[in-house]
Write an enzyme that holds these catalytic residues in place. Sequence first.
Site, PDB file in Angstrom:
ATOM      1  N   TYR A  47     -26.811  -1.036 -10.153  1.00  0.00           N
ATOM      2  CA  TYR A  47     -27.589  -2.144  -9.610  1.00  0.00           C
ATOM      3  C   TYR A  47     -28.425  -2.809 -10.695  1.00  0.00           C
ATOM      4  CZ  TYR A  47     -26.505   0.332  -5.225  1.00  0.00           C
ATOM      5  OH  TYR A  47     -25.877   0.980  -4.194  1.00  0.00           O
ATOM      6  N   HIS A  79     -20.571   7.816  -6.837  1.00  0.00           N
ATOM      7  CA  HIS A  79     -20.606   6.403  -6.469  1.00  0.00           C
ATOM      8  C   HIS A  79     -19.220   5.765  -6.591  1.00  0.00           C
ATOM      9  CE1 HIS A  79     -23.013   2.363  -6.912  1.00  0.00           C
ATOM     10  NE2 HIS A  79     -22.414   2.485  -5.736  1.00  0.00           N
TER      11      HIS A  79
END
Length: 329
Positions: free
Chosen positions: A56, A140
């Site tokens: 992010y 992830h």
Amino acid sequence: MRQNRLGRSAVPVSELSFGAAGIGNLFTPVTDHQAEQAVTAAWDAGVRYFDTAPHYGLGLSERRLGAALRDHPRDEYTLSTKVGRLLEPADTDGTDLAAGFAVPATHRRVWDFSVEGVRRSLADSLERLGLDRIDIAYLHDPDAHAEQALEEAYPALERLRGEGVLGAIGVGMNQAELLTRFILETDIDAVLLAGRYSLLDQRGLVDLLPLAADRGVGVVIGGVFNSGLLADPRPGATFDYAAAPDDLVARALTLKTVCERHGVPLRAAALRFPFGHPAVTSVLVGTRSAAEAEDAAALLNHPVPDALWAEIKELGLLPPDVPTPAQER
């Protein structure tokens, strides 16, 4: 705000969790001050679970979240980040918008689900966060790296959990099938399922959620608005980050009409819906401002009558066997 234990672990999570991709400049920039205000507003609303990732904003989300949480008692909140993408310096003058983040492309993402990659990723995350520990580590998006994630990354996390370095481990993806495999083949504590258990998409209910409930695996649900269609249904709205097809737009508009008939915002019903399943412990909402944090908390607390769920099923907008939340009295 209610706290739930995450699966069989001792890690608590608030019913509403703070998704920190937004404060990593997802799609558009926010300032450091706006990011801090968003975290503060969520804290004041009772949120005690905060989720981030190196992906992010090329680490910007972790840096901002760590700074915003630094003055709060460390034992009063739960923090998760993710492994699988290492950040390597890049010699470029471009931006990271192709990956969805309005930040300079100072680094490039390198997929790495090796043992060393896991340890380095967590060490780098701790440095960016400036905090003393990470409570939950998620693998992830291992879609294209399933075997390495299962054979190398997961055992590395399991050892760290056994050493007390981590409180819980999990996998975060926007598909249910591989998450189901992880539950079957490993001893994970949690899955983070994005976009596959919502008022418009119940694919997570086929195998994943019943198996999670049976195995005692906690489920965190993300993407309850399906990238926008359930937040503001209209022609041109997005579903899974692409233009929503006409039939889904029509369905979302009908859902909105039914909700309004019962005095309930559609977003409130979308937020509350996942809690009908006993495996669901928290709903994660991406948040980029104080107003969004306050709005999400207010929506989660909005009463949703049993009659609304009944009408939605009567109209065929949800299958009859989909579990829905009972109104608290």
